[in-house]
Design an enzyme around this catalytic site. Structure first.
Site, short mmCIF file in Angstrom:
data_model
loop_
_atom_site.label_atom_id
_atom_site.label_comp_id
_atom_site.label_asym_id
_atom_site.label_seq_id
_atom_site.Cartn_x
_atom_site.Cartn_y
_atom_site.Cartn_z
N HIS A 218 24.46 17.90 2.39
CA HIS A 218 24.98 18.00 3.77
C HIS A 218 24.28 19.07 4.61
O HIS A 218 24.92 19.78 5.39
CB HIS A 218 26.49 18.27 3.75
CG HIS A 218 27.31 17.06 3.41
ND1 HIS A 218 28.07 16.97 2.26
CD2 HIS A 218 27.48 15.89 4.06
CE1 HIS A 218 28.69 15.81 2.22
NE2 HIS A 218 28.33 15.12 3.30
N HIS B 95 22.31 5.12 5.61
CA HIS B 95 23.58 5.86 5.53
C HIS B 95 24.67 4.98 6.14
O HIS B 95 24.41 4.19 7.04
CB HIS B 95 23.41 7.15 6.33
CG HIS B 95 24.59 8.04 6.39
ND1 HIS B 95 25.48 8.03 7.45
CD2 HIS B 95 25.03 9.00 5.55
CE1 HIS B 95 26.40 8.95 7.25
NE2 HIS B 95 26.16 9.55 6.10
#
Length: 392
Positions: free
Chosen positions: A195, A295
């Site tokens: 992240h 994604h």
């Protein structure tokens, strides 16, 4: 055929964030659906951008997808893009492809040049949310495998997200991944999502510490705008590196691809600019022998289907994302949602995106504000969160 209405419908899924659906009507009676990416606390801004941009789409020919997107960037946004802008364009663009597919009675992948595969491999995500103990991760991972998945993703680092972390965070991550690997065996792929958290020195240390468990990839170790940091990690990481979910449009990916800063990119169809933009990005990566793994922190309906259609036409596609916590909602919002079987989704063969959206259900669960999150204060910071893992 002309577009007569663009409508933004936010949906409250009961988990993490509101979803943003886009409904586009035409004077031919054909309705197209798309989905814009959203984030908690930012979904209202994204929805507002869909509504504002939608005013300029009304009256146009839905077949003119490329021109509509170009006008949106050049003239509507005056070439000053943002997360909200790209999300809005993505949702509207998907809906236009849905209309065109329905009008021509073709699945979208046929209109993109035709499929290169019959099935799309997916990895499970969302299954490890709020878990803390190694045993809990292990049990949850076993359940994911029992449900048929052959790949799963998680972020093993504890919160809060900080650039510089103590060595204990790395040790904890190692314990978690060891527990998962022991639980699921050697043949299940474990994908690591960092992240955009770490400085290169910590990312490299973490990658080396986790390499023995043979992770499938090491996603977003550093902020994606820092190409040199990503390249530094890739050069030293024994695990393939990934970036892309926070990059928007072809221009956003250009420096990453030019510098070969990662091994894999993961653009999101709901925020990169839509289906066609995702195809352009994947094609640019293909020329650099970089894989594409879209994604998909979105619903298991519209954005997932848009991802599947695009992925079907990508020679360099490897795997995409499936969010388990949104699965139950998807079954309520769509009578024929895409469901993984043994870790794969079979291509839909219906026209457009191939989904039958239950509009009544979509409208029955309007978005609403989530509770205010408990963000850190200065007194929450300190040596424990900022101590370096190695001495200078």
């Amino acid at each position: 055929m002309k577009i007569t209405k663009v409508e933004c419908l936010t949906v409250h899924p009961g988990w993490r964030k509101n979803l943003i659906f886009v409904r586009v009507e035409t004077d031919a009676g054909i309705v197209g659906w798309g989905e814009a990416y959203s984030q908690y606390d930012r979904d209202r801004a994204i929805a507002a951008q869909v509504e504002e941009l939608g005013r300029y789409v009304v009256g146009r020919d839905p077949f003119q997808i490329r021109h509509i997107c170009q006008v949106a960037f050049d003239d509507y946004a005056q070439r000053r893009a943002s997360l909200e802008f790209h999300c809005a364009v993505s949702g509207i663009e998907q809906a236009l492809w849905d209309i065109v597919g329905k009008a021509t009675e073709q699945p979208v992948y046929n209109l993109l040049g035709g499929k290169t595969r019959e099935r799309i491999r997916v990895y499970a995500n969302g299954w490890g949310y709020k878990l803390r103990e190694v045993a809990d991760y292990a049990r949850a991972a076993e359940k994911v495998v029992e449900s048929g998945f052959t790949a799963m993703k998680l972020d093993p680092l504890p919160r809060p997200w900080r650039t510089f972390i103590p060595r204990q965070h790395i040790r904890q991550s190692v314990d978690i991944i060891r527990g998962i690997r022991d639980a699921v065996g050697p043949d299940v792929d474990i994908l690591l999502d960092i992240h955009r958290r770490l400085a290169p020195m910590h990312a490299i240390e973490l990658a080396n510490a986790l390499a023995e468990f043979e992770p499938y990839w090491f996603e977003e170790p550093c902020q994606s705008e820092n190409i040199q940091a990503l390249a530094e990690v890739r050069a030293s990481s024994p695990i393939p590196t990934v970036t892309g979910e926070a990059l928007y449009g072809r221009a956003g990916f250009r420096p990453v691809l030019r510098e070969r800063a990662v091994d894999i990119i993961n653009p999101d169809v709901a925020n990169c600019g839509g289906i066609l933009e995702l195809m352009y990005i994947a094609a640019a990566a293909e020329t650099e022998m970089i894989a594409c793994s879209p994604h998909n922190y979105n619903s298991t309906t519209l954005a997932l289907s848009a991802t599947v259609h695009a992925s079907a036409c990508m020679p360099n596609f490897i795997i995409t994302e499936y969010f388990i916590p949104f699965e139950e909602l998807g079954a309520k919002l769509c009578s024929n949602p895409l469901k993984p079987v043994d870790g794969y989704i079979t291509l839909p063969d219906g026209p457009g995106l191939g989904l039958d959206v239950n509009e009544e259900a979509v409208r029955s669960m309007p978005g609403k504000p989530f509770p205010k999150r408990d963000l850190p204060l200065p007194e929450n910071e300190g040596p424990r969160n900022t101590a370096l893992s190695k001495a200078f």
